[in-house]
Design an enzyme around this catalytic site. Structure first.
Site, short mmCIF file in Angstrom:
data_model
loop_
_atom_site.label_atom_id
_atom_site.label_comp_id
_atom_site.label_asym_id
_atom_site.label_seq_id
_atom_site.Cartn_x
_atom_site.Cartn_y
_atom_site.Cartn_z
N ASP A 81 -36.54 23.19 -16.35
CA ASP A 81 -37.63 24.01 -15.83
C ASP A 81 -38.66 24.34 -16.91
O ASP A 81 -38.37 24.26 -18.11
CB ASP A 81 -37.07 25.34 -15.30
CG ASP A 81 -36.26 25.15 -14.02
OD1 ASP A 81 -35.96 23.99 -13.66
OD2 ASP A 81 -35.89 26.17 -13.40
N HIS A 131 -42.49 24.15 -9.73
CA HIS A 131 -41.95 25.42 -10.25
C HIS A 131 -43.04 26.50 -10.26
O HIS A 131 -42.98 27.42 -11.06
CB HIS A 131 -41.39 25.16 -11.65
CG HIS A 131 -40.47 26.22 -12.18
ND1 HIS A 131 -39.50 26.83 -11.41
CD2 HIS A 131 -40.35 26.79 -13.42
CE1 HIS A 131 -38.83 27.72 -12.15
NE2 HIS A 131 -39.34 27.72 -13.37
N HIS A 135 -45.70 30.91 -13.30
CA HIS A 135 -44.41 31.55 -13.57
C HIS A 135 -44.49 33.07 -13.70
O HIS A 135 -43.54 33.72 -14.13
CB HIS A 135 -43.81 30.97 -14.87
CG HIS A 135 -42.31 30.91 -14.87
ND1 HIS A 135 -41.51 32.01 -15.08
CD2 HIS A 135 -41.46 29.85 -14.71
CE1 HIS A 135 -40.23 31.62 -15.05
NE2 HIS A 135 -40.17 30.32 -14.81
N HIS A 232 -33.94 24.28 -19.69
CA HIS A 232 -35.40 24.46 -19.82
C HIS A 232 -35.95 23.52 -20.87
O HIS A 232 -35.32 23.32 -21.92
CB HIS A 232 -35.71 25.92 -20.18
CG HIS A 232 -35.38 26.87 -19.08
ND1 HIS A 232 -34.09 27.32 -18.87
CD2 HIS A 232 -36.14 27.44 -18.11
CE1 HIS A 232 -34.08 28.13 -17.81
NE2 HIS A 232 -35.33 28.22 -17.33
ZN LIG Z 1 -38.70 28.94 -14.95
#
Ligand SMILES: [Zn+2]
Length: 488
Positions: A81, A131, A135, A232
């Site tokens: 991510d 995503h 964020h 990540h």
């Molecule tokens: Zn994230």
């Protein structure tokens, strides 16, 4: 492959169509004077949306029906991510070296600043997920509209760079305490598949989590048949890159395969818990969002939806072709039946001539010929008198007189005026003021018989052998003569 039938997107999309159809019907009906119908349809459509809204408000998860496939081999879905970033190339090098495929849930703003990394992800055969754009939890989870806008914006960005509109979505921070039933429902109405995870590598617990801590976390995690593991590849996640070869090797040794996520993989999703965000959703706002997400789904059908539509179209075409074939066959059969029904009946009299009975004068009932008594007798050279007082017909034929008693459905046969026999003829009927009799039985009564009959597609023929007539001579001896003397 073990097939695991879960449900299908189909019904969800069908639900759209039903809703849209209801709305269209209500619109069309609205143009007509029939106001009652208009309000009825509109109310039904409105009621369906309200029902959904109320269930979602009550926290009920309304899942779309989908079909997922469980892989035979235990499988790890590596997910990364928050990228792409400068680290992404290192991750891709490792994946390349280990020959495993993974999934990258990218941020729109990162994709914008790292288009080459995004291109390489696609080129290397990995999957791309959405995503959101930036964020920022507070923006994303204050209202679905903002979440949806960020999803759309990121998708457009990815589409611009690599020509892909990702169907897979991961909610920043995961869905727990962020998503509610509305978020899930609206995302699914738009056609997305939301993935959480079932193993958290712990690489984003805080800044700079040490490699060994991530490694220990992964090793301590449960070994399910399908593992969706969260990593990540955003800036600052150097430890994740460092630990990756060890993690891959660990799962390989345990017999796991690695695969990218697809629309066939059943998503790991957290159950709905009370969101930590204060949100309200009015019915009107819900209807508005539903309209947006459904319009999106119509404009951007998923691969599965396109396949479904194509299959449906093929089926419809096949059904249409079959219906046309059936109609043609039916027409042909009807034309053939009409042609056969129009065939005249050829009657051959043994030793005599042939006469023809037009199709309008006889009926073929299960290979039995029925025709009007008068017509038959007259064709054979006799005559018929109708006696209304007794509802009977007297047929004169040569030396025979036959009294057809319609009331009692019986026939009295006389020879030269003398009663010789009585018969019961159940098949005798009256149609359009005509006595209809069966040919074979009537010929039998006259002492003849049907020697041959051909009833096929192209000919209707019967051959009769008639009994000779008998004449009383003065000396009381019987002298035979034949019908043919009468000209047939
Ligand atoms: Zn994230």
């Amino acid at each position: 492959m073990r097939l695991q039938l879960q449900s299908s997107k189909i019904n969800k999309v069908r639900f759209h169509f039903i809703m849209v159809a209801c709305l269209l019907v209500s619109l069309c009906v609205g143009m007509l004077p029939a106001r009652a119908a208009e309000s009825g349809e509109a109310q039904a459509a409105g009621q369906a949306v309200q029902d959904v809204y109320q269930q979602l408000q009550a926290g009920k998860r309304l899942r779309p029906e989908s079909t997922y496939v469980t892989p035979e081999q235990p499988t790890v879905y590596l997910t990364f991510d928050d990228g792409p970033s400068k680290l992404t190339n290192q991750v891709l090098d490792i994946l390349d070296k280990e020959d495993v495929k993974a999934t990258f849930f990218v941020l729109g703003e990162q994709a914008k600043s790292h288009p080459n990394e995004l291109k390489r992800i696609v080129k290397d055969g990995h999957a791309i997920g959405n995503h959101t754009y930036n964020h920022v939890y507070k923006e994303l989870y204050s209202d679905f509209q903002t979440f949806w806008m960020q999803i759309s914006r990121t998708e457009d960005m990815i589409d611009d760079i690599v020509g892909i509109r990702p169907q897979l979505v991961r909610a920043p921070g995961g869905t727990a305490t962020n998503f509610d039933a509305n978020y899930y429902y609206l995302m699914e109405q738009a056609g997305y598949i939301v993935h959480d995870w079932n193993v958290d590598s712990g690489d984003s617990k805080r800044a700079n989590v040490p490699v060994n801590e991530i490694w220990q976390t992964v090793k301590a995690s449960p070994l399910e048949h399908e593992i969706n593991i969260l990593f990540h590849d955003g800036t600052g996640h150097d430890s994740s890159v460092e630990v990756l070869p060890k993690v891959i090797s660990y799962y390989k040794q345990l017999g796991y395969a690695f695969a990218p996520l697809t629309d066939k993989v059943k998503p790991k999703q957290f159950s709905i818990t009370k969101p930590k965000w204060s949100r309200t959703m009015s019915l009107k706002h819900f209807q508005d969002l539903l309209g947006q997400t459904q319009a999106y789904a119509t404009a951007h059908p998923s691969a599965a939806e396109i396949a479904r539509r194509e299959a449906e179209q093929l089926l419809a075409q096949k059904a249409k072709a079959e219906a046309e074939e059936k109609a043609i066959a039916k027409q042909k059969a009807e034309a053939e039946a009409a042609r056969q029904a129009a065939l005249p009946l050829q009657v051959h009299v043994q030793g005599g001539g042939t006469f023809s009975i037009e199709s309008s004068h006889y009926q073929l009932q299960a290979n039995r010929i029925e025709l009007p008594l008068r017509y038959l007798i007259e064709k054979m050279g006799g005559s018929v008198e109708w006696q209304p007082d007794t509802r009977s017909a007297v047929a004169h034929y040569g030396i025979y007189d036959m009294d057809y008693d319609l009331t009692n459905r019986s026939i009295h046969l006389f020879t030269l005026g003398r009663p010789v026999a009585s018969y019961y003829l159940a098949d005798m009927t009256m149609q359009n003021s005509q006595i209809i009799v069966p040919l074979r039985k009537t010929i039998d009564l006259l002492g003849g018989r049907v020697t041959d009959a051909v009833m096929d597609a192209n000919s209707r023929e019967v051959s009769l052998a008639l009994r000779p007539f008998f004449y009383w001579k003065e000396n009381n001896s019987l002298v035979p003569t034949t019908l043919f003397a009468m000209g047939y």
